[in-house]
Design an enzyme around this catalytic site. Structure first.
Site, PDB file in Angstrom:
ATOM      1  CB  SER A 109      -0.877  -0.010   1.261  1.00 18.03           C
ATOM      2  OG  SER A 109      -1.498   1.231   1.451  1.00 18.03           O
ATOM      3  CG  LEU A 131      -0.311   5.983  -7.120  1.00 24.03           C
ATOM      4  CD1 LEU A 131       0.984   6.334  -6.384  1.00 24.03           C
ATOM      5  CD2 LEU A 131      -0.166   6.327  -8.609  1.00 24.03           C
ATOM      6  CE1 TYR A 132      -6.202   4.396  -1.477  1.00 25.84           C
ATOM      7  CE2 TYR A 132      -4.564   4.168   0.265  1.00 25.84           C
ATOM      8  CZ  TYR A 132      -5.772   3.813  -0.301  1.00 25.84           C
ATOM      9  OH  TYR A 132      -6.567   2.878   0.321  1.00 25.84           O
ATOM     10  CB  THR A 158      -6.788   2.613  -4.739  1.00 23.50           C
ATOM     11  OG1 THR A 158      -6.049   1.426  -4.483  1.00 23.50           O
ATOM     12  CG2 THR A 158      -8.107   2.539  -3.979  1.00 23.50           C
ATOM     13  NE  ARG A 167     -12.893   2.782   5.776  1.00 27.44           N
ATOM     14  CZ  ARG A 167     -11.698   2.663   5.226  1.00 27.44           C
ATOM     15  NH1 ARG A 167     -10.647   2.433   5.970  1.00 27.44           N
ATOM     16  NH2 ARG A 167     -11.555   2.767   3.926  1.00 27.44           N
ATOM     17  CE  LYS A 255      -7.231  -2.967  -3.700  1.00 25.74           C
ATOM     18  NZ  LYS A 255      -8.127  -2.216  -2.829  1.00 25.74           N
ATOM     19  CG  HIS A 279     -11.249   0.198  -0.252  1.00 31.92           C
ATOM     20  ND1 HIS A 279     -10.373   0.806  -1.112  1.00 31.92           N
ATOM     21  CD2 HIS A 279     -10.641   0.230   0.959  1.00 31.92           C
ATOM     22  CE1 HIS A 279      -9.299   1.198  -0.451  1.00 31.92           C
ATOM     23  NE2 HIS A 279      -9.435   0.853   0.820  1.00 31.92           N
ATOM     24  N   GLY A 312     -14.282 -10.324  -0.047  1.00 33.75           N
ATOM     25  CA  GLY A 312     -15.232 -11.314   0.455  1.00 33.75           C
ATOM     26  C   GLY A 312     -14.716 -12.733   0.475  1.00 33.75           C
ATOM     27  NE  ARG A 314     -13.849 -12.699   5.158  1.00 31.26           N
ATOM     28  CZ  ARG A 314     -13.552 -11.671   4.366  1.00 31.26           C
ATOM     29  NH1 ARG A 314     -12.803 -11.860   3.289  1.00 31.26           N
ATOM     30  NH2 ARG A 314     -13.982 -10.450   4.655  1.00 31.26           N
ATOM     31  N   GLY A 333      -7.963  -9.347   1.422  1.00 27.57           N
ATOM     32  CA  GLY A 333      -7.319  -8.632   2.515  1.00 27.57           C
ATOM     33  C   GLY A 333      -7.486  -9.371   3.839  1.00 27.57           C
TER      34      GLY A 333
HETATM   35  C1  LIG Z   1      -7.448  -3.108   7.157  1.00 28.27           C
HETATM   36  C2  LIG Z   1      -7.547  -2.845   5.696  1.00 28.27           C
HETATM   37  C3  LIG Z   1      -6.702  -1.903   5.115  1.00 28.27           C
HETATM   38  C4  LIG Z   1      -6.757  -1.666   3.731  1.00 28.27           C
HETATM   39  N1  LIG Z   1      -5.866  -0.803   3.163  1.00 28.27           N
HETATM   40  C5  LIG Z   1      -5.920  -0.594   1.812  1.00 28.27           C
HETATM   41  C6  LIG Z   1      -4.984   0.270   1.188  1.00 28.27           C
HETATM   42  O1  LIG Z   1      -4.115   0.834   1.814  1.00 28.27           O
HETATM   43  N2  LIG Z   1      -5.114   0.456  -0.151  1.00 28.27           N
HETATM   44  C7  LIG Z   1      -6.068  -0.169  -0.906  1.00 28.27           C
HETATM   45  O2  LIG Z   1      -6.155   0.040  -2.116  1.00 28.27           O
HETATM   46  N3  LIG Z   1      -6.940  -0.999  -0.325  1.00 28.27           N
HETATM   47  C8  LIG Z   1      -6.882  -1.244   1.004  1.00 28.27           C
HETATM   48  N4  LIG Z   1      -7.775  -2.100   1.573  1.00 28.27           N
HETATM   49  C9  LIG Z   1      -8.706  -2.874   0.701  1.00 28.27           C
HETATM   50  C10 LIG Z   1      -8.048  -4.183   0.272  1.00 28.27           C
HETATM   51  O3  LIG Z   1      -6.976  -3.946  -0.622  1.00 28.27           O
HETATM   52  C11 LIG Z   1      -9.059  -5.120  -0.411  1.00 28.27           C
HETATM   53  O4  LIG Z   1      -9.668  -4.448  -1.473  1.00 28.27           O
HETATM   54  C12 LIG Z   1     -10.120  -5.624   0.567  1.00 28.27           C
HETATM   55  O5  LIG Z   1      -9.544  -5.968   1.790  1.00 28.27           O
HETATM   56  C13 LIG Z   1     -10.846  -6.816  -0.034  1.00 28.27           C
HETATM   57  O6  LIG Z   1     -11.831  -7.287   0.828  1.00 28.27           O
HETATM   58  P1  LIG Z   1     -11.606  -8.524   1.855  1.00 28.27           P
HETATM   59  O7  LIG Z   1     -10.907  -7.959   3.048  1.00 28.27           O
HETATM   60  O8  LIG Z   1     -12.979  -8.978   2.131  1.00 28.27           O
HETATM   61  O9  LIG Z   1     -10.772  -9.551   1.148  1.00 28.27           O
HETATM   62  C14 LIG Z   1      -7.729  -2.346   2.949  1.00 28.27           C
HETATM   63  C15 LIG Z   1      -8.576  -3.293   3.549  1.00 28.27           C
HETATM   64  C16 LIG Z   1      -8.486  -3.561   4.903  1.00 28.27           C
HETATM   65  C17 LIG Z   1      -9.387  -4.608   5.495  1.00 28.27           C
END
Ligand SMILES: Cc1cc2nc3c(=O)[nH]c(=O)nc-3n(C[C@H](O)[C@H](O)[C@H](O)COP(=O)(O)O)c2cc1C
Length: 382
Positions: A109, A131-132, A158, A167, A255, A279, A312, A314, A333
């Site tokens: 990230s 990239l943000y 992203t 959140r 993304k 996300h 999603g 799991r 994630g």
């Molecule tokens: C704790 C957390 C931090 C995340 N940080 C980023 C990030 O820095 N950049 C990004 O593009 N997506 C981020 N995401 C989104 C993940 O890249 C991903 O799209 C997402 O976790 C997919 O869903 P899942 O957790 O159900 O697999 C984050 C997700 C979580 C849960």
């Protein structure tokens, strides 16, 4: 209970909840608003069923796939995740080791806690930099240049965080980067001495990709929602995405694509991949799930870009369902963040071992020897 006793993502989730202070756990676990999308992302996989074929001689199978210019050993990889050294003091170093052992993509990230330079030098697995796009143009250029210099394979831009999602768990727990001690959270930090000791006396928390340009997130405590809303460029548009692609010139992924219209535009600007993603339910609550959107997007652009199903996942069967619909690969994630929080590298390694076993076993039960044998013929929606 230790990680040895964790047999699935939910077991790791339960353990993670015990191992890290509650603001940290809820930052990982939570989603936006009512968390409808967060729940739906996984539930979407339960609305259809796999139809196996039998007597196919499946002793030797191959679950590798080619995606974004690389062959990966299993059709699942690590989505980029912010702030990983808060979940476990080894953070990205733990995840990178496991990505390397399993031969899959490692997503890093912009809000990562280990530098692009260190990751480039330490890991030979294929690497995605997420990239943000910030308001500070110098920062954006600097990150892209570092990715070029350090031989990253993919940039994933992203596109679903134009403002921060709401959140509410983070509002409740007071979660910020870096973490702040509040009256509410004090007990939670005090009752997790292992985590707190490592945080206070281990390597200082930092966001190395950003710290020379912005103070927020390292010296100034800020919620992640506020960070997105104040630091990122809300005017980012398709032209900007195209320019980033031109400057980068290698595999380029968008993304957070959810509509067919945007998937086609991604092709038009020369993206080589899209991650169908909301996300992880952390941004627009009420958004459709990636899996539900997948078939329309695959039908529209699947022959021109690599379509990745993100969110999603799991279970191994979730991966097989997404691949049956037409995704090239899946990413996730929380499937590795709960294990990271629960047990560092050993946790992530066990989680990926279990996922890989599940995918292999389920492929055999489906009567498929290679991923290319999966298709819409073996899935039915109820
Ligand atoms: C704790 C957390 C931090 C995340 N940080 C980023 C990030 O820095 N950049 C990004 O593009 N997506 C981020 N995401 C989104 C993940 O890249 C991903 O799209 C997402 O976790 C997919 O869903 P899942 O957790 O159900 O697999 C984050 C997700 C979580 C849960």
């Amino acid at each position: 209970m230790g990680i040895k006793h964790c047999n699935n993502t939910n077991d790791f989730r339960v353990l993670a909840k015990k191992r890290v202070p509650s603001p940290i756990f809820h930052y990982i676990d939570g989603g936006a608003d009512d968390e409808i999308t967060l729940k739906q992302n996984t539930e979407a996989f339960e609305k259809c069923d796999l139809i196996p074929n039998v007597l196919k001689g499946v002793e030797d199978i191959d679950i590798s796939v080619s995606v974004m210019g690389k062959k990966i050993e299993l059709p699942l990889f690590f989505s980029p995740i912010a702030l990983q050294r808060l979940f476990h003091h080894d953070g990205e170093r733990a995840v990178g080791n496991v990505a390397e052992q399993f031969g899959t993509f490692f997503g890093i990230s912009s809000l990562g806690t280990v530098s692009i330079e260190e990751i480039g030098a330490s890991f030979s697995c294929p690497k995605i930099f997420q990239l943000y796009v910030h308001k500070d143009k110098g920062l954006n250029e600097n990150m892209i240049e570092k990715c070029i210099e350090n031989n990253f394979d993919v940039i994933a831009l992203t596109v679903d965080t134009i403002v921060g999602g709401n959140r509410e768990r983070d509002l409740k727990t007071g979660f910020t980067s870096p973490p702040k001690l509040t009256l509410n959270s004090f007990m939670s930090f005090a009752s997790h001495p292992y985590w707190t000791f490592n945080y206070l006396f281990g390597e200082r928390f930092s966001l190395p990709q950003l710290q020379d340009y912005v103070k927020e997130g390292t010296d100034i405590k800020v919620s992640i929602g506020d960070y997105f809303s104040t630091m990122l460029n809300q005017n980012m548009n398709w032209k900007d995405a195209e320019n980033i692609n031109k400057k980068w010139g290698k595999q380029f992924c968008l993304k957070g694509i959810m509509s067919v219209e945007d998937a086609k535009k991604a092709v038009d600007i020369g993206a080589t991949a899209i991650m169908v993603s909301n996300h992880g339910g952390r941004q627009l609550d009420g958004s459709r799930s990636p899996f539900d959107q997948l078939s329309e997007i695959v039908d529209a652009v699947g022959d021109r870009v690599d379509v990745i199903c993100d969110g999603g996942i799991r279970r191994g069967t979730h991966v097989l369902k997404a691949l049956s619909v037409g995704a090239k690969a899946c990413s996730g994630g929380r499937m590795y963040l709960y294990p990271l929080a629960a047990g560092g590298e050993a946790g992530v390694k066990r989680a990926m071992f279990l996922m890989k076993k599940e995918i292999e076993r389920d492929m055999q039960l489906m009567g498929c020897k290679s991923i290319s044998e999966l298709g819409r013929h073996n899935i039915k929606f109820r």
